[in-house]
Design an enzyme around this catalytic site. Structure first.
Site, PDB file in Angstrom:
ATOM      1  CG  ASP A   1      -2.307   2.367   6.535  1.00 44.28           C
ATOM      2  OD1 ASP A   1      -3.107   1.590   5.981  1.00 44.28           O
ATOM      3  OD2 ASP A   1      -2.438   3.604   6.525  1.00 44.28           O
TER       4      ASP A   1
ATOM      5  CG  ASP B   1      -4.650  -1.247   3.306  1.00 44.86           C
ATOM      6  OD1 ASP B   1      -5.190  -0.978   2.229  1.00 44.86           O
ATOM      7  OD2 ASP B   1      -3.675  -0.621   3.754  1.00 44.86           O
TER       8      ASP B   1
ATOM      9  CG  ASP C   1      -1.716   1.220   1.402  1.00 47.18           C
ATOM     10  OD1 ASP C   1      -2.307   1.655   0.407  1.00 47.18           O
ATOM     11  OD2 ASP C   1      -1.743   1.764   2.519  1.00 47.18           O
TER      12      ASP C   1
END
Length: 819
Positions: free
Chosen positions: A712, A716, A478
């Site tokens: 993080d 996600d 990410d």
């Protein structure tokens, strides 16, 4: 579910034996014995029968009930751990009575066991000297007063016939001493055999040891029988020391749990002369942290642990956070800073306001994760456990065949059967039939690796993820908060339709006030200086990966990316006109753009910038050095900004404007070795992805490569769960409940170097485990073959059992040397 600590369980086979026995009980729904932490978890309707069963299997075991989530050990009364210390000024507190808990103080058995083994070994050496020293034998034979006693002849008849032919007084003394040594050294073995047979457990190391040594006695190999029993006992002791060392890394982590909290309270003291209440008097109560509630104020003195997550309301100091974050440098804290339970106050007293109940604190969640991880098994561990279950019975019958078949065959062909010789050879085979070296070294190696990783600020939710990490080939990232710092600064504010910058920021505050996304947090921080109206939010809707929509004071406000604007048919002509100007190209290329619309009209945009983490480039380069390919970046940000970050890190593939579900689709394509059509374009058609997946499998693509996704933890969860290994990167300002994250591995700090460290640990323990497996099987097979042909004796067999187990344990502990 009830939890107990089981003490005096010294081997993994004992733990497995208890677990299997409990699982067969009709009153038990669930039972799990974690040998690594000595924790029993059991769900039963009859706990007393469970205790009796454990006692019957392991009479020396000691069961202690542990804390549950909401109750203290044995549910002690509140008065058992509350003590008051009255003081007008907390800074003048010099000493406080420490928390007294009802713990049983047990004598440390290690020293007494070491002394006993030293005495037994000395006695054995004396007996050997008596047997094989001719001068000492002559001296003792001269003392024939006792030798001529009438009952001595009866004693000699108890010895094997092979020893009665050449008997002397010195040998009588030596053999009596050896018999005593055998009995004393074998007491734990005899007890274990009795308990196992009583519970119908046959094939275990204790019974094998008893059969081998007793049979050696019967064929006249007394010195070897005693040596085997004694050195087996010594080997068990040395193994226990190695086990304690392997458990140290995690036991240290579990022991950082705070035990005391100085809670602030106020007492009203009556004035005896005027019969009226005086001013409130401040007091400090010493209570267990589990009784703290949100909003309580506590005093943390120098050298003490923060009792629960909270905010500093008075004082400044330095905290030792190494056991939680792996960071060895003390962290400076002041009023208003967040602090975590378990960190140690180093310099000055602090007053902290509790923000989380102890059971919801980070340290409690870390403890829970570590305990669950230590009870999980990797694929290698499961294979070893299954192998051990069939290996011992097979080798037992092989030894039986060696003892019986050759003498019978020799007798049939007219030769001397040589029963003594073949029984001795069978005993050598029997001695190396115990798989302890594998059963101990492989699981405890992984256990030690979990502990080392936790000390370095990396929490791994199971051994299977360590094994997967060792095979890692590709890694996908990410962007926001993972490769970048996730702390945004405003580079430009574009205002249209006569709005001022403060008015535009005010709209952002209304829309983003309930969001926890890093961009929203940064915008709220920047807008703190402006005077905002009192928001009256009637409707709030968040579009994952796109933005938010709210109704405030009758106004409809949209804040998000360009996709959100296009879906709501917002006219972006003003923004496109600006983007076509030459001066805006570089700015737009390296910025994230937050678009704002009010009542269906585009009113402006905020260009924000997020910079790379300081160690991002170094971490990516080290991954390449380890042979791991930083495959791609998946982001919901605009194409230009993602391309800029990818170029800085040398990552060739990137995908922008992705929703969380689209990230998962792209990741699946990458994991299946597809070249997704969205590469370097910025948008993705999910239908194309699904169609391409089907086609590629039909064609038969190369085998699946282990792939990790690093995020993080914010938005996600879907893609973290989709990856072979989901890695969540910590945030300095994040207090998410780490137990609920979808990640398999959690970095407690923002640094990406934690990924490098945990990959090194995973590869190291995998290499050591396979070294141990190869070494054990090779040595045991060699000794079995040498024993069958008559070359190896029981001394060598002792090394093949105890010595090999000790060597493999020490080899597995090499994982703890990783810096």
């Amino acid at each position: 579910m009830q939890k107990f600590r089981i003490d005096h369980i010294d081997c993994a086979s004992c733990a497995n034996k208890i677990e299997k026995a409990l699982q067969k009980m009709p009153s038990v729904e669930y039972a799990c014995v974690n040998f690594n932490t000595n924790i029993l978890e059991v769900q039963t309707t009859d706990i007393e029968s469970v205790k009796k069963k454990i006692k019957s299997l392991e009479p020396n075991s000691l069961l202690t009930k542990l804390y549950s989530q909401d109750f203290t050990q044995q549910r002690l009364g509140h008065e058992d751990f509350i003590h008051e210390t009255h003081c007008d000024n907390p800074k003048q507190i010099h000493s406080t009575q420490k928390l007294q808990t009802k713990k049983t103080h047990r004598e440390n058995p290690i020293r007494s066991e070491a002394i006993l083994l030293a005495l037994l070994l000395s006695g054995f050496l004396i007996a050997i000297v008596i047997l094989y020293s001719s001068s000492l034998e002559s001296f003792l034979n001269g003392l024939d007063i006792i030798y001529n006693i009438s009952f001595s002849s009866q004693i000699f008849t108890l010895l094997p016939e092979s020893l009665q032919k050449d008997i002397s007084f010195s040998k009588v003394i030596a053999y009596i001493l050896m018999i005593l040594l055998y009995i004393i050294a074998g007491i734990p073995i005899f007890q274990a055999v009795y308990n196992n047979l009583k519970n119908r457990i046959i094939f275990d190391e204790n019974l094998l040891m008893f059969i081998a040594t007793f049979a050696a006695f019967c064929i006249g190999e007394i010195s070897e029988a005693v040596a085997v029993m004694l050195f087996f006992r010594i080997g068990e002791f040395l193994e226990s020391l190695a086990l304690n060392r392997s458990k140290k890394s995690i036991s240290n982590l579990l022991e950082i749990m705070p035990e005391i909290a100085h809670k602030k309270q106020f007492l009203t003291i009556q004035d005896s002369q005027n019969n009226r209440g005086s001013d409130n008097k401040q007091t400090w109560q010493d209570i267990h942290p589990r009784f703290l509630q949100q909003g309580d104020e506590v005093l943390v003195k120098v050298g003490e642990k923060i009792p629960s997550d909270g905010i500093i309301i008075r004082g400044q100091s330095h905290l030792d956070t190494q056991m939680i974050s792996g960071e060895s440098k003390p962290m400076s804290v002041k009023e208003g800073d967040n602090v975590l339970a378990g960190t140690i106050n180093l310099s000055q007293a602090l007053e902290v306001k509790v923000s989380q109940k102890f059971t919801d604190s980070q340290i409690a969640k870390i403890k829970e994760i570590v305990e669950k991880a230590s009870s999980s098994k990797s694929k290698t561990q499961r294979i070893i456990t299954q192998f051990a279950e069939i290996y011992t019975p097979i080798m037992f019958f092989v030894a039986l065949v060696v003892a019986i078949i050759p003498p019978i065959v020799l007798g049939q062909i007219g030769q001397e059967p040589q029963w003594h010789e073949w029984i001795y050879r069978a005993l050598v085979v029997l001695m190396v039939s115990c798989p302890c070296a594998l059963v101990l070294s492989v699981p405890l190696g992984y256990f030690a690796a979990l502990g080392v990783a936790s000390q370095k600020g990396v929490l791994i939710k199971g051994s299977e993820y360590l094994e997967a990490l060792a095979k890692l080939q590709n890694i996908v990232f990410d962007k926001t908060g993972t490769l970048t710092q996730g702390v945004f600064t405003i580079r430009e504010i574009l205002c249209f339709h006569n709005l001022t910058q403060d008015e535009l920021l005010q709209l952002c505050v209304c829309a983003e006030r309930f969001s926890n996304h890093p961009i929203a947090t940064s915008l709220l921080d920047v807008a703190q200086h402006i005077d905002t109206h009192e928001c009256d939010i009637q409707k709030h809707k968040e579009y994952k990966g796109k933005g938010v929509m709210v109704n405030c004071l009758g106004n409809s406000i949209l804040v998000g990316n360009i996709s959100l604007m296009e879906e709501n048919k917002i006219n972006l002509e003003a923004f496109y006109t600006y983007s076509e100007s030459q001066d805006s190209n570089l700015l737009l290329e390296s910025s994230s753009i937050v678009h704002i619309a009010k009542n269906g009209i585009y009113v402006g945009a905020i260009l924000i910038n997020d910079i790379l983490k300081e160690d991002a480039k170094e971490a990516i380069n080290q991954m390449r050095n380890l042979g791991i390919n930083p495959l791609a970046i998946l982001s919901g940000d605009n194409k230009n900004n993602v391309a800029y970050i990818a170029k800085e890190l040398g990552i060739t593939q990137f995908y922008a404007h992705l929703l969380p579900t689209q990230k998962a689709q792209v990741l699946q394509n990458l994991m299946d070795n597809h070249d997704a059509q969205a590469e370097k374009v910025g948008k993705i058609d999910s239908n194309k992805c699904n169609n391409k997946t089907t086609e590629t499998h039909a064609r038969g693509m190369p085998p699946h490569k282990v792939c990790a996704f690093v995020g993080d933890g914010i938005n996600d969860s879907v893609v973290l769960a989709s990856a072979d290994i989901g890695i969540s990167v910590g945030s300095q300002n994040s207090h998410n409940d780490i137990s609920k994250e979808s990640a398999d591995i959690i970095l407690t700090t923002p640094s990406l170097m934690g990924i490098i460290r945990v990959i090194q640990i995973a590869r190291k323990i995998r290499m050591l485990s396979w070294q141990n497996i190869f070494f054990v099987l090779t040595v045991k097979l060699l000794i079995i073959l040498l024993g069958i042909v008559g070359i190896a004796n029981m001394w060598i067999a002792v090394f093949g059992d105890v010595g090999v187990a000790l060597i493999t344990l020490l080899n597995a502990l090499r994982v703890m040397r990783i810096k």
